[in-house]
Design a protein around this motif. Structure first.
Motif, PDB file in Angstrom:
ATOM      1  N   LEU A   1       0.795  -1.238   0.166  1.00  0.00           N
ATOM      2  CA  LEU A   1       0.055  -0.179   0.038  1.00  0.00           C
ATOM      3  C   LEU A   1       0.885   1.326   0.037  1.00  0.00           C
ATOM      4  CD1 LEU A   1      -2.848  -0.818   2.472  1.00  0.00           C
ATOM      5  CD2 LEU A   1      -2.970  -0.999   0.063  1.00  0.00           C
ATOM      6  N   ASN A   2       1.974   1.140   0.811  1.00  0.00           N
ATOM      7  CA  ASN A   2       2.789   2.411   0.826  1.00  0.00           C
ATOM      8  C   ASN A   2       3.491   2.591  -0.566  1.00  0.00           C
ATOM      9  OD1 ASN A   2       3.538   3.906   3.233  1.00  0.00           O
ATOM     10  ND2 ASN A   2       3.639   1.955   3.914  1.00  0.00           N
ATOM     11  N   ASP A   3       3.791   1.527  -1.361  1.00  0.00           N
ATOM     12  CA  ASP A   3       4.390   1.808  -2.532  1.00  0.00           C
ATOM     13  C   ASP A   3       3.313   2.446  -3.741  1.00  0.00           C
ATOM     14  OD1 ASP A   3       6.726   0.691  -1.827  1.00  0.00           O
ATOM     15  OD2 ASP A   3       6.682  -1.209  -2.522  1.00  0.00           O
ATOM     16  N   ILE A   4       2.280   1.924  -3.482  1.00  0.00           N
ATOM     17  CA  ILE A   4       1.057   2.364  -4.400  1.00  0.00           C
ATOM     18  C   ILE A   4       0.861   3.908  -4.154  1.00  0.00           C
ATOM     19  CG2 ILE A   4      -1.506   2.572  -4.988  1.00  0.00           C
ATOM     20  CD1 ILE A   4      -1.561  -0.451  -4.293  1.00  0.00           C
ATOM     21  N   ILE A   5       0.834   4.245  -3.068  1.00  0.00           N
ATOM     22  CA  ILE A   5       0.829   5.931  -2.786  1.00  0.00           C
ATOM     23  C   ILE A   5       1.786   6.644  -3.021  1.00  0.00           C
ATOM     24  CG2 ILE A   5       1.045   5.994  -0.440  1.00  0.00           C
ATOM     25  CD1 ILE A   5      -1.623   7.820  -2.406  1.00  0.00           C
ATOM     26  N   VAL A   6       3.077   6.245  -2.769  1.00  0.00           N
ATOM     27  CA  VAL A   6       4.264   6.661  -3.052  1.00  0.00           C
ATOM     28  C   VAL A   6       4.677   7.015  -4.355  1.00  0.00           C
ATOM     29  CG1 VAL A   6       7.001   6.477  -2.916  1.00  0.00           C
ATOM     30  CG2 VAL A   6       5.550   6.271  -0.658  1.00  0.00           C
ATOM     31  N   ASN A   7       4.320   5.895  -5.245  1.00  0.00           N
ATOM     32  CA  ASN A   7       4.343   5.889  -6.802  1.00  0.00           C
ATOM     33  C   ASN A   7       3.230   6.918  -7.501  1.00  0.00           C
ATOM     34  OD1 ASN A   7       6.352   4.330  -6.690  1.00  0.00           O
ATOM     35  ND2 ASN A   7       5.164   2.437  -6.949  1.00  0.00           N
ATOM     36  N   ALA A   8       2.069   7.221  -6.803  1.00  0.00           N
ATOM     37  CA  ALA A   8       1.102   7.850  -7.242  1.00  0.00           C
ATOM     38  C   ALA A   8       1.468   9.355  -7.035  1.00  0.00           C
ATOM     39  CB  ALA A   8      -0.243   7.587  -6.582  1.00  0.00           C
ATOM     40  N   PHE A   9       2.097   9.619  -5.679  1.00  0.00           N
ATOM     41  CA  PHE A   9       2.461  11.160  -5.599  1.00  0.00           C
ATOM     42  C   PHE A   9       3.683  11.338  -6.253  1.00  0.00           C
ATOM     43  CE2 PHE A   9       4.773  14.096  -2.827  1.00  0.00           C
ATOM     44  CZ  PHE A   9       3.589  15.051  -2.487  1.00  0.00           C
ATOM     45  N   GLY A  10       4.588  10.611  -6.642  1.00  0.00           N
ATOM     46  CA  GLY A  10       5.718  10.801  -7.220  1.00  0.00           C
ATOM     47  C   GLY A  10       5.421  11.048  -8.903  1.00  0.00           C
ATOM     48  N   ALA A  11       4.283  10.477  -9.342  1.00  0.00           N
ATOM     49  CA  ALA A  11       3.705  10.904 -10.620  1.00  0.00           C
ATOM     50  C   ALA A  11       2.981  12.134 -10.836  1.00  0.00           C
ATOM     51  CB  ALA A  11       2.699   9.797 -10.976  1.00  0.00           C
ATOM     52  N   THR A  12       2.730  12.852  -9.488  1.00  0.00           N
ATOM     53  CA  THR A  12       2.352  14.137  -9.554  1.00  0.00           C
ATOM     54  C   THR A  12       3.387  15.155  -9.592  1.00  0.00           C
ATOM     55  OG1 THR A  12       1.833  14.330  -7.334  1.00  0.00           O
ATOM     56  CG2 THR A  12       0.205  13.147  -8.719  1.00  0.00           C
ATOM     57  N   LEU A  13       4.481  15.003  -9.246  1.00  0.00           N
ATOM     58  CA  LEU A  13       5.449  16.094  -9.069  1.00  0.00           C
ATOM     59  C   LEU A  13       5.418  16.931 -10.018  1.00  0.00           C
ATOM     60  CD1 LEU A  13       8.532  13.760  -7.672  1.00  0.00           C
ATOM     61  CD2 LEU A  13       7.067  15.408  -6.394  1.00  0.00           C
ATOM     62  N   PRO A  14       5.507  16.592 -11.089  1.00  0.00           N
ATOM     63  CA  PRO A  14       5.563  17.895 -12.077  1.00  0.00           C
ATOM     64  C   PRO A  14       4.335  18.961 -12.081  1.00  0.00           C
ATOM     65  CG  PRO A  14       6.116  15.784 -13.326  1.00  0.00           C
ATOM     66  CD  PRO A  14       5.556  15.577 -12.014  1.00  0.00           C
ATOM     67  N   ALA A  15       3.294  18.273 -11.736  1.00  0.00           N
ATOM     68  CA  ALA A  15       1.945  19.427 -11.369  1.00  0.00           C
ATOM     69  C   ALA A  15       2.460  20.243 -10.324  1.00  0.00           C
ATOM     70  CB  ALA A  15       0.745  18.361 -11.590  1.00  0.00           C
ATOM     71  N   LEU A  16       2.552  19.448  -9.351  1.00  0.00           N
ATOM     72  CA  LEU A  16       3.099  20.052  -8.057  1.00  0.00           C
ATOM     73  C   LEU A  16       4.191  21.332  -8.175  1.00  0.00           C
ATOM     74  CD1 LEU A  16       2.807  20.669  -4.933  1.00  0.00           C
ATOM     75  CD2 LEU A  16       4.299  18.406  -4.575  1.00  0.00           C
ATOM     76  N   ALA A  17       5.143  20.957  -8.852  1.00  0.00           N
ATOM     77  CA  ALA A  17       6.251  21.913  -9.041  1.00  0.00           C
ATOM     78  C   ALA A  17       5.672  23.043  -9.978  1.00  0.00           C
ATOM     79  CB  ALA A  17       7.305  21.370 -10.193  1.00  0.00           C
ATOM     80  N   VAL A  18       4.414  22.865 -11.064  1.00  0.00           N
ATOM     81  CA  VAL A  18       4.253  24.016 -11.577  1.00  0.00           C
ATOM     82  C   VAL A  18       3.346  25.072 -10.408  1.00  0.00           C
ATOM     83  CG1 VAL A  18       2.539  24.569 -13.346  1.00  0.00           C
ATOM     84  CG2 VAL A  18       3.887  23.002 -13.694  1.00  0.00           C
ATOM     85  N   CYS A  19       2.554  24.358  -9.581  1.00  0.00           N
ATOM     86  CA  CYS A  19       1.745  25.095  -8.554  1.00  0.00           C
ATOM     87  C   CYS A  19       2.918  25.850  -7.663  1.00  0.00           C
ATOM     88  CB  CYS A  19       1.064  24.005  -7.597  1.00  0.00           C
ATOM     89  SG  CYS A  19      -0.309  23.423  -8.513  1.00  0.00           S
ATOM     90  N   LEU A  20       4.036  25.081  -7.393  1.00  0.00           N
ATOM     91  CA  LEU A  20       5.146  25.730  -6.406  1.00  0.00           C
ATOM     92  C   LEU A  20       5.648  27.119  -7.170  1.00  0.00           C
ATOM     93  CD1 LEU A  20       6.773  22.788  -4.692  1.00  0.00           C
ATOM     94  CD2 LEU A  20       5.065  24.437  -3.673  1.00  0.00           C
ATOM     95  N   ARG A  21       6.107  26.884  -8.461  1.00  0.00           N
ATOM     96  CA  ARG A  21       6.640  27.955  -9.216  1.00  0.00           C
ATOM     97  C   ARG A  21       5.656  29.075  -9.414  1.00  0.00           C
ATOM     98  NH1 ARG A  21       7.603  26.268 -15.658  1.00  0.00           N
ATOM     99  NH2 ARG A  21       5.401  26.685 -15.373  1.00  0.00           N
ATOM    100  N   ASN A  22       4.495  28.708  -9.742  1.00  0.00           N
ATOM    101  CA  ASN A  22       3.372  29.716  -9.826  1.00  0.00           C
ATOM    102  C   ASN A  22       3.282  30.748  -8.495  1.00  0.00           C
ATOM    103  OD1 ASN A  22       2.991  29.076 -12.397  1.00  0.00           O
ATOM    104  ND2 ASN A  22       0.920  27.963 -12.014  1.00  0.00           N
TER     105      ASN A  22
END
Length: 216
Positions: free
Chosen positions: A102-123
């Protein structure tokens, strides 16, 4: 979450080719010169070339984030590392730490969203700079994301380059250094803030179809 931009660089791709990057100074202040190998720690920053030395003078080792001096894709500057470590993700997601699947599932899912999160932080960083009187313009900076690029988790890097013209202008250097302080402050308030935590909770809810996560 913000729309992904093609301007977000992939740290894993950069790390896969040593010709694309070099770390001059790590977060402990240790110096590494090209050709000496990663295991050779050199004492004394007087050995650094002009641009890495200038960038180092703007580093804040007490910012609460790992700050390093790097050359990335030909540009030398200060890298502010935001680590989303596996323990933080698991704790925040309220997943049983003994359940690796279960940990791996959520860790990988969160990792896949990093580019979108980076855009939010950049803005958000750009807006913070725009609202700061000490910054007459928004200094150029680059966002990089690394899925599993740190032994402890995922990374987002905010990279502020120090170019040759920065060396010739104290005002430009001061503006770059001030921009780093704004970046540090913004990240301290937002990199692990309510919006990021809420998004992580939403991921858990969507993946596992569980009640609202994060509410007491």
């Amino acid at each position: 979450m913000c729309a992904v931009s093609e301007n977000i660089l992939n740290l894993k791709e950069i790390y896969s080719n040593r010709s694309h990057y070099h770390q001059w100074v790590n977060n402990l202040g240790e110096v590494f010169l090209p050709g000496f190998g990663d295991s050779s720690v050199l004492k004394g920053t007087d050995l650094l070339p002009e641009l890495p030395a200038m960038a180092l003078s703007a580093v804040n080792f007490d910012s609460g984030f790992s700050e390093t001096v790097m050359t990335i894709e030909g540009e030398t500057g200060v890298a502010v590392h935001v680590l989303y470590d596996y323990d933080w993700i698991g704790t925040e997601a309220q997943i049983n730490s003994n359940n690796k699947f279960l940990n791996d599932i959520i860790v990988n899912a969160f990792g896949a969203t990093l580019p979108a999160l980076a855009v939010c932080l950049r803005n958000g960083i750009r807006e913070a700079m725009h609202n700061t009187k000490d910054i007459a313009w928004n200094p150029y900076f680059t966002m990089l994301t690394g899925e599993n690029t740190d032994p402890d988790g995922h990374e987002i890097i905010v990279f502020v380059p120090f170019t040759a013209d920065t060396a010739d202008s104290k005002n430009l250097f001061d503006m770059k250094a001030n921009s780093l302080r704004i970046i540090e402050k913004y990240l301290a308030e937002n990199a692990y803030g309510d919006a990021v935590r809420k998004y992580l909770h939403g991921l858990v809810k969507a993946i596992f179809n569980v009640p609202d996560v994060g509410k007491q």
